[in-house]
Structure formats: C-alpha cells, structure tokens
Design a protein around this motif. Sequence first.
Motif, PDB file in Angstrom:
ATOM      1  N   ASP A  20     -60.067 -11.984 -59.417  1.00 54.00           N
ATOM      2  CA  ASP A  20     -59.369 -10.733 -59.715  1.00 54.00           C
ATOM      3  C   ASP A  20     -58.275 -10.452 -58.682  1.00 54.00           C
ATOM      4  OD1 ASP A  20     -58.949  -8.619 -61.418  1.00 54.00           O
ATOM      5  OD2 ASP A  20     -60.249  -7.267 -60.294  1.00 54.00           O
ATOM      6  N   GLN A  21     -57.708 -11.513 -58.099  1.00 55.33           N
ATOM      7  CA  GLN A  21     -56.624 -11.345 -57.133  1.00 55.33           C
ATOM      8  C   GLN A  21     -55.367 -10.902 -57.881  1.00 55.33           C
ATOM      9  OE1 GLN A  21     -56.901 -11.243 -54.097  1.00 55.33           O
ATOM     10  NE2 GLN A  21     -58.662 -12.472 -53.526  1.00 55.33           N
ATOM     11  N   PRO A  22     -54.699  -9.849 -57.403  1.00 57.66           N
ATOM     12  CA  PRO A  22     -53.467  -9.430 -58.074  1.00 57.66           C
ATOM     13  C   PRO A  22     -52.375 -10.498 -57.921  1.00 57.66           C
ATOM     14  CG  PRO A  22     -53.901  -8.079 -56.123  1.00 57.66           C
ATOM     15  CD  PRO A  22     -55.054  -9.021 -56.278  1.00 57.66           C
ATOM     16  N   VAL A  23     -51.579 -10.621 -58.951  1.00 57.61           N
ATOM     17  CA  VAL A  23     -50.497 -11.608 -58.954  1.00 57.61           C
ATOM     18  C   VAL A  23     -49.245 -10.967 -58.365  1.00 57.61           C
ATOM     19  CG1 VAL A  23     -49.057 -13.072 -60.409  1.00 57.61           C
ATOM     20  CG2 VAL A  23     -51.476 -12.743 -60.965  1.00 57.61           C
ATOM     21  N   PRO A  24     -48.673 -11.570 -57.312  1.00 55.38           N
ATOM     22  CA  PRO A  24     -47.454 -10.987 -56.722  1.00 55.38           C
ATOM     23  C   PRO A  24     -46.308 -10.970 -57.733  1.00 55.38           C
ATOM     24  CG  PRO A  24     -48.376 -12.681 -55.299  1.00 55.38           C
ATOM     25  CD  PRO A  24     -49.114 -12.756 -56.603  1.00 55.38           C
ATOM     26  N   PRO A  25     -45.451  -9.948 -57.652  1.00 53.00           N
ATOM     27  CA  PRO A  25     -44.307  -9.857 -58.570  1.00 53.00           C
ATOM     28  C   PRO A  25     -43.159 -10.757 -58.121  1.00 53.00           C
ATOM     29  CG  PRO A  25     -44.265  -8.028 -57.047  1.00 53.00           C
ATOM     30  CD  PRO A  25     -45.530  -8.802 -56.748  1.00 53.00           C
ATOM     31  N   THR A  26     -42.185 -10.886 -58.976  1.00 55.98           N
ATOM     32  CA  THR A  26     -40.905 -11.512 -58.627  1.00 55.98           C
ATOM     33  C   THR A  26     -39.821 -10.513 -58.997  1.00 55.98           C
ATOM     34  OG1 THR A  26     -41.710 -13.753 -59.030  1.00 55.98           O
ATOM     35  CG2 THR A  26     -39.326 -13.440 -59.040  1.00 55.98           C
ATOM     36  N   THR A  43     -25.055 -16.502 -57.513  1.00 58.49           N
ATOM     37  CA  THR A  43     -26.293 -17.160 -57.925  1.00 58.49           C
ATOM     38  C   THR A  43     -27.406 -16.124 -58.005  1.00 58.49           C
ATOM     39  OG1 THR A  43     -25.623 -19.221 -56.822  1.00 58.49           O
ATOM     40  CG2 THR A  43     -27.976 -18.958 -57.316  1.00 58.49           C
ATOM     41  N   LYS A  44     -28.196 -16.164 -59.086  1.00 65.80           N
ATOM     42  CA  LYS A  44     -29.335 -15.265 -59.228  1.00 65.80           C
ATOM     43  C   LYS A  44     -30.513 -15.856 -58.459  1.00 65.80           C
ATOM     44  CE  LYS A  44     -31.718 -12.453 -62.616  1.00 65.80           C
ATOM     45  NZ  LYS A  44     -31.865 -12.147 -64.034  1.00 65.80           N
ATOM     46  N   CYS A  45     -31.095 -15.046 -57.562  1.00 70.18           N
ATOM     47  CA  CYS A  45     -32.120 -15.520 -56.646  1.00 70.18           C
ATOM     48  C   CYS A  45     -33.366 -14.636 -56.706  1.00 70.18           C
ATOM     49  CB  CYS A  45     -31.593 -15.493 -55.213  1.00 70.18           C
ATOM     50  SG  CYS A  45     -30.019 -16.343 -54.984  1.00 70.18           S
ATOM     51  N   PRO A  46     -34.533 -15.233 -56.440  1.00 74.78           N
ATOM     52  CA  PRO A  46     -35.757 -14.423 -56.484  1.00 74.78           C
ATOM     53  C   PRO A  46     -36.171 -13.870 -55.126  1.00 74.78           C
ATOM     54  CG  PRO A  46     -36.337 -16.731 -56.348  1.00 74.78           C
ATOM     55  CD  PRO A  46     -34.815 -16.664 -56.385  1.00 74.78           C
ATOM     56  N   PHE A  47     -36.762 -12.692 -55.153  1.00 78.45           N
ATOM     57  CA  PHE A  47     -37.605 -12.209 -54.059  1.00 78.45           C
ATOM     58  C   PHE A  47     -39.011 -12.570 -54.532  1.00 78.45           C
ATOM     59  CE2 PHE A  47     -34.380  -8.657 -53.797  1.00 78.45           C
ATOM     60  CZ  PHE A  47     -33.894  -8.954 -52.543  1.00 78.45           C
ATOM     61  N   HIS A  48     -39.739 -13.355 -53.809  1.00 75.28           N
ATOM     62  CA  HIS A  48     -41.052 -13.736 -54.321  1.00 75.28           C
ATOM     63  C   HIS A  48     -42.090 -14.019 -53.234  1.00 75.28           C
ATOM     64  CE1 HIS A  48     -40.109 -17.948 -53.423  1.00 75.28           C
ATOM     65  NE2 HIS A  48     -38.924 -17.656 -53.884  1.00 75.28           N
ATOM     66  N   GLN A  49     -41.825 -13.662 -52.015  1.00 76.14           N
ATOM     67  CA  GLN A  49     -42.788 -13.843 -50.931  1.00 76.14           C
ATOM     68  C   GLN A  49     -43.522 -12.524 -50.686  1.00 76.14           C
ATOM     69  OE1 GLN A  49     -43.214 -16.809 -49.275  1.00 76.14           O
ATOM     70  NE2 GLN A  49     -41.648 -17.841 -50.469  1.00 76.14           N
ATOM     71  N   TYR A  50     -43.992 -11.902 -51.740  1.00 78.22           N
ATOM     72  CA  TYR A  50     -44.598 -10.577 -51.632  1.00 78.22           C
ATOM     73  C   TYR A  50     -46.013 -10.634 -51.068  1.00 78.22           C
ATOM     74  CZ  TYR A  50     -40.802  -8.394 -54.181  1.00 78.22           C
ATOM     75  OH  TYR A  50     -39.583  -7.914 -54.559  1.00 78.22           O
ATOM     76  N   GLU A  51     -46.306  -9.626 -50.265  1.00 78.43           N
ATOM     77  CA  GLU A  51     -47.627  -9.445 -49.681  1.00 78.43           C
ATOM     78  C   GLU A  51     -48.069  -8.021 -50.010  1.00 78.43           C
ATOM     79  OE1 GLU A  51     -49.384  -9.963 -45.201  1.00 78.43           O
ATOM     80  OE2 GLU A  51     -47.319 -10.590 -45.574  1.00 78.43           O
ATOM     81  N   LEU A  52     -49.311  -7.858 -50.428  1.00 82.63           N
ATOM     82  CA  LEU A  52     -49.821  -6.541 -50.782  1.00 82.63           C
ATOM     83  C   LEU A  52     -50.442  -5.904 -49.539  1.00 82.63           C
ATOM     84  CD1 LEU A  52     -50.211  -4.580 -53.142  1.00 82.63           C
ATOM     85  CD2 LEU A  52     -52.408  -5.675 -53.588  1.00 82.63           C
TER      86      LEU A  52
END
Length: 168
Positions: A20-26, A43-52
């Motif tokens: 049940d670990q939450p999935v980080p957003p992008t 260039t379209k780039c992601p933010f994806h190193q999210y920490e809760l």
Amino acid sequence: MACAATAAVLALPASGRASDQPVPPTAWYWHNWTDHDGVSHMTKCPFHQYELKTMSKPAGPQWQDRLKEGRAQIISTVQPPHWDGSWHPDPKVQWIIPLSGSWYVTAMDGHKVVMGPGEVSLGEDQLSKKDAQGHVGHFAGNVGDGPVTLMVIQTDETPTVDQPCRFK
C-alpha cells in the motif's frame, strides 16, 4: 475454504494491493536550454524525484522534489496586453510560472510552447549565440488580449549547455 479466502482479502490494505505504498507523482516543466552551437531549444521535462514528507510539523506529509538549494530572488510580473518580449536571453537561470493569462516562448530552433496558469518553464538560454537572422535566446509574448501575470524565481545557478532536463 471460503473463510480462508475471505481472511486473505481482509488482510490486504483497503486499496486491495499487497503493497500500500503511495505512488509518487510526476509533474512537468518546459526547459529552454542551449546546445553547444549556441542554439536554444524547448524540452518537456519531468519532476519525478518526489519524497512524501512534512515541510513543517505538525502539517501532514506532501510530495516534495527538492531540486537545488541556494539563493533566489522572487519577482511578480504583469505583462500588459499584447506584450512583446522580442528576441532576448533570460537574464538569469529562472523558473517562470504563469499565474493568470497565457504566454508563449519560441526557441531559436523554432519550437514554440504556449503556457497557461500552473505550467512551469525553466529559462536557461543565457549562453545562446546570435544566429544568421540576429536571433538570440528566445522570443516571448502574450497570447490573447489581456495581461499575463507571472511568478519568476531567479536563481544563482550557473547556466549550462547541452543539458536538457538537468533537474531530474
């Protein structure tokens, strides 16, 4: 047998998944960067190193992607209707977030991106070089007949070349 199956289902989290670990957003941003020939690109780039985690207790946790610590200046701008930014490089490496209205950025390679409220742009074309038409950096302007309000966060970052999406 039915009781064992029911017990196994009840042991699962409410989501029905074993984990049940939450999935980080992008989330996304547009990076206006310069290549080794001095040409700017979008260039379209992601933010994806999210920490809760919490920012300040007792506030609840929220997803955070901390890109870089350092000094910054925050500027609110209101571009009048039909504002024309002409060809210019960004004065500093800066994050630009439209708050109201829409604006566009056209890179030297011809790629044009229109951005509205909540979209994010990273301007890093300081090392661009004039091309044969005299264009340098990017061309920006408002879309529509109204003003555009932007939040600009200028950083102390050193501009780079050939590093699209360098904040990952």
